[in-house]
Write an enzyme that holds these catalytic residues in place. Structure first.
Site, PDB file in Angstrom:
ATOM      1  N   ARG A  62       0.840  -1.222   0.000  1.00  0.00           N
ATOM      2  CA  ARG A  62       0.000   0.000   0.000  1.00  0.00           C
ATOM      3  C   ARG A  62       0.864   1.256   0.000  1.00  0.00           C
ATOM      4  O   ARG A  62       0.429   2.319  -0.411  1.00  0.00           O
ATOM      5  CB  ARG A  62      -0.978  -0.005   1.180  1.00  0.00           C
ATOM      6  CG  ARG A  62      -1.810   1.272   1.276  1.00  0.00           C
ATOM      7  CD  ARG A  62      -3.139   1.092   2.006  1.00  0.00           C
ATOM      8  NE  ARG A  62      -3.010   0.344   3.232  1.00  0.00           N
ATOM      9  CZ  ARG A  62      -2.521   0.817   4.390  1.00  0.00           C
ATOM     10  NH1 ARG A  62      -2.099   2.056   4.473  1.00  0.00           N
ATOM     11  NH2 ARG A  62      -2.468   0.046   5.452  1.00  0.00           N
ATOM     12  N   TYR A 115     -15.806  14.573 -16.534  1.00  0.00           N
ATOM     13  CA  TYR A 115     -16.317  13.204 -16.437  1.00  0.00           C
ATOM     14  C   TYR A 115     -17.395  13.177 -15.334  1.00  0.00           C
ATOM     15  O   TYR A 115     -17.215  13.783 -14.271  1.00  0.00           O
ATOM     16  CB  TYR A 115     -15.155  12.247 -16.119  1.00  0.00           C
ATOM     17  CG  TYR A 115     -15.646  10.917 -15.622  1.00  0.00           C
ATOM     18  CD1 TYR A 115     -16.533  10.151 -16.375  1.00  0.00           C
ATOM     19  CD2 TYR A 115     -15.248  10.421 -14.379  1.00  0.00           C
ATOM     20  CE1 TYR A 115     -17.014   8.940 -15.905  1.00  0.00           C
ATOM     21  CE2 TYR A 115     -15.721   9.212 -13.910  1.00  0.00           C
ATOM     22  CZ  TYR A 115     -16.605   8.477 -14.679  1.00  0.00           C
ATOM     23  OH  TYR A 115     -17.079   7.282 -14.204  1.00  0.00           O
ATOM     24  N   ASP A 187      -6.668  17.293 -15.594  1.00  0.00           N
ATOM     25  CA  ASP A 187      -6.972  15.907 -15.963  1.00  0.00           C
ATOM     26  C   ASP A 187      -6.574  15.747 -17.431  1.00  0.00           C
ATOM     27  O   ASP A 187      -7.206  16.320 -18.325  1.00  0.00           O
ATOM     28  CB  ASP A 187      -8.470  15.632 -15.747  1.00  0.00           C
ATOM     29  CG  ASP A 187      -8.838  14.173 -16.013  1.00  0.00           C
ATOM     30  OD1 ASP A 187      -8.215  13.551 -16.898  1.00  0.00           O
ATOM     31  OD2 ASP A 187      -9.756  13.665 -15.351  1.00  0.00           O
ATOM     32  N   LYS A 212      -7.753   4.355 -19.283  1.00  0.00           N
ATOM     33  CA  LYS A 212      -8.088   4.708 -20.660  1.00  0.00           C
ATOM     34  C   LYS A 212      -6.878   4.493 -21.578  1.00  0.00           C
ATOM     35  O   LYS A 212      -6.397   3.384 -21.690  1.00  0.00           O
ATOM     36  CB  LYS A 212      -8.623   6.143 -20.684  1.00  0.00           C
ATOM     37  CG  LYS A 212      -9.675   6.405 -19.597  1.00  0.00           C
ATOM     38  CD  LYS A 212     -10.941   5.623 -19.861  1.00  0.00           C
ATOM     39  CE  LYS A 212     -11.931   5.505 -18.706  1.00  0.00           C
ATOM     40  NZ  LYS A 212     -11.871   6.323 -17.555  1.00  0.00           N
TER      41      LYS A 212
HETATM   42  N1  LCS Z   1     -11.159  11.465 -15.674  1.00  0.00           N
HETATM   43  C1  LCS Z   1     -11.716  11.300 -16.885  1.00  0.00           C
HETATM   44  C2  LCS Z   1     -11.530  12.339 -17.936  1.00  0.00           C
HETATM   45  C3  LCS Z   1     -12.484  10.164 -17.138  1.00  0.00           C
HETATM   46  O1  LCS Z   1     -13.025  10.027 -18.356  1.00  0.00           O
HETATM   47  C4  LCS Z   1     -12.673   9.188 -16.109  1.00  0.00           C
HETATM   48  C5  LCS Z   1     -13.480   7.968 -16.321  1.00  0.00           C
HETATM   49  C6  LCS Z   1     -12.072   9.409 -14.861  1.00  0.00           C
HETATM   50  C7  LCS Z   1     -11.305  10.549 -14.683  1.00  0.00           C
HETATM   51  C8  LCS Z   1     -12.207   8.428 -13.721  1.00  0.00           C
HETATM   52  O2  LCS Z   1     -11.348   7.366 -13.936  1.00  0.00           O
HETATM   53  P1  LCS Z   1     -11.583   5.857 -13.415  1.00  0.00           P
HETATM   54  O3  LCS Z   1     -11.778   5.935 -11.937  1.00  0.00           O
HETATM   55  O4  LCS Z   1     -12.798   5.341 -14.112  1.00  0.00           O
HETATM   56  O5  LCS Z   1     -10.326   5.171 -13.792  1.00  0.00           O
HETATM   57  N2  LCS Z   1     -14.295   8.008 -17.476  1.00  0.00           N
HETATM   58  C9  LCS Z   1     -15.158   7.124 -17.866  1.00  0.00           C
HETATM   59  C10 LCS Z   1     -15.976   7.302 -19.002  1.00  0.00           C
HETATM   60  O6  LCS Z   1     -16.045   8.310 -19.709  1.00  0.00           O
HETATM   61  N3  LCS Z   1     -16.675   6.201 -19.198  1.00  0.00           N
HETATM   62  O7  LCS Z   1     -16.466   5.283 -18.208  1.00  0.00           O
HETATM   63  C11 LCS Z   1     -15.472   5.806 -17.285  1.00  0.00           C
END
Ligand code: LCS
Length: 399
Positions: A62, A115, A187, A212
């Protein structure tokens, strides 16, 4: 190879070779998956020194692990930051950064188009901790200046924004953040460091949903933060330790592997996205296409200035509203109806009812996320096959 020596190479070479070669312990050219929760101390004193932070080393996964460290080293290197910290998800990274920077009674200023999960964290969860989030349209930076006050602790920007691909001027935001002595947090999930390097434009902290494009294959959920070493040390020592959104060694390894093909994947995502955006732009059943690479995008010039490419995300509004969009999404055969993005496979979804269903009707309207907006994460298949798939699906849509 020394870091300085590596600087002469282009970004795509650096993606493949990384910051410094083989595993220091074994010489393995693929970093081993150190699948261990804990690490043996040489003596009781050694353990106590590690806990006291007097010496460096591994204690407990951790708090750090060599496979995580390899991923963090590569991300810091590719974003041009001093250090990085991996997380179990993008939301784990975002929430830890905000809790590290804000206390109760304080506030942050953010882009209003985000998001949907980030928006929910900002508008539903943070207020429970008495942290106020002021989401504004950051295409007009007067809006930002108007809401900053002496309790504002950071400026948070997502650009290009999910799902409308709205662009915010990062250099101008960095100037504002400097004037008010607050960090600029960006971001960078959509463009990745291949197309945009916010730290070079004056940002202080970069966040990714590594789920992603960084992973790229739809098999890993992860996040990462890049910034100054002091901040990253504090984030690890306090907020990763306490909140516990730790990445597994296997997922860190998948991301190290993903990074090796980042450049070639991003190139192909972009080539395909441009072709699809142009195809959709002139299709009679499509009302409007959102892609920063099109000259019709309201901030095309700004995108050209601050990005080295426009990425692989295309959003569009279809004539016939939500019903027509649903019909299209049900009719595609090759493209997968699913959320997430940045995978080698093309993915299609409806933001208003899926990824951005956390927005109220008024908030959706303010951000231009209409019922007829469909989001496409363009994969690396052959563009002709993708266009043919969209074409056959659009033929079935009644407007
Ligand atoms: N920032 C952006 C720009 C994102 O598109 C997402 C997730 C996150 C942060 C959060 O990341 P995660 O915790 O899911 O790794 N975006 C998503 C979307 O557009 N569709 O499903 C998840």
């Amino acid at each position: 190879m020394e870091n300085n020596e590596l600087k002469k190479y282009s970004f795509s070479t650096l993606c493949v070779h990384g910051s410094g070669g083989a595993d220091p312990t074994t010489g393995a050219i693929s970093i081993p998956i150190y699948q261990s929760s804990t690490f043996k101390f040489k003596s009781a004193r050694h353990g106590a020194q590690l806990f006291a932070g007097e010496i460096e080393g591994y204690v407990y996964t951790r708090l750090g692990n060599p496979t995580q460290a390899a991923f963090e080293r590569e991300m810091a290197f590719l974003e041009g930051g001093e250090a990085a910290l991996a997380f179990a998800s993008g939301m784990g990274a975002i929430s830890s950064v905000i809790f590290a920077l804000c206390r109760s009674g304080e506030n942050l200023v953010s882009t209003n188009t985000l998001y949907g999960g980030t928006h929910n964290f900002f508008k539903e969860t943070l207020p429970r901790f008495d942290i106020d989030v002021r989401e504004v349209d950051t295409t007009n930076l007067e809006n930002v200046i108007n809401v900053i006050d002496d309790k504002t602790r950071l400026l948070y920007i997502e650009t290009p924004a999910n799902p409308t691909l709205t662009i915010t001027d990062l250099k101008a935001c960095a100037r504002i953040a400097r004037d008010y002595q607050i960090p600029l947090v960006v971001d960078n999930t959509f463009p990745t460091p291949y197309f945009q390097r916010p730290l070079q434009l004056g940002a202080d902290i970069v966040i990714h949903s590594a789920t992603k494009y960084i992973g790229g294959h739809g098999d890993t959920v992860a996040g990462v933060v890049v910034g100054k070493k002091d901040f990253i040390d504090e984030l690890r020592g306090k907020f990763l330790r306490d909140l516990g959104a730790v990445i597994s060694p296997l997922n860190a390894w998948l991301l190290v592997r993903g990074l090796k093909t980042l450049a070639i994947r991003m190139e192909k995502h972009q080539q395909n996205a441009i072709k699809i955006a142009k195809f959709l732009q002139f299709h009679p059943k499509i009302k409007r296409v959102w892609y920063p690479g099109l000259t019709t995008h309201p901030q095309h010039e700004l995108a050209k200035k601050q990005m080295e490419g426009f990425g692989g995300m295309v959003s569009f509004e279809i004539h016939g509203g939500r019903r027509a969009g649903e019909h299209l999404m049900n009719a595609v055969k090759l493209i997968t109806l699913a959320v997430s993005l940045g995978d080698v496979d093309s993915l299609i979804e409806h933001p208003a009812s899926m990824t951005h269903s956390t927005y109220s009707a008024e908030e959706l309207a303010e951000c231009g996320i209409t019922e007829s907006l469909v989001r496409l994460s363009v994969g690396i298949e052959d563009a002709r096959d993708l266009i043919e798939d969209l074409s056959q699906a659009l033929r079935k849509v009644k407007v």
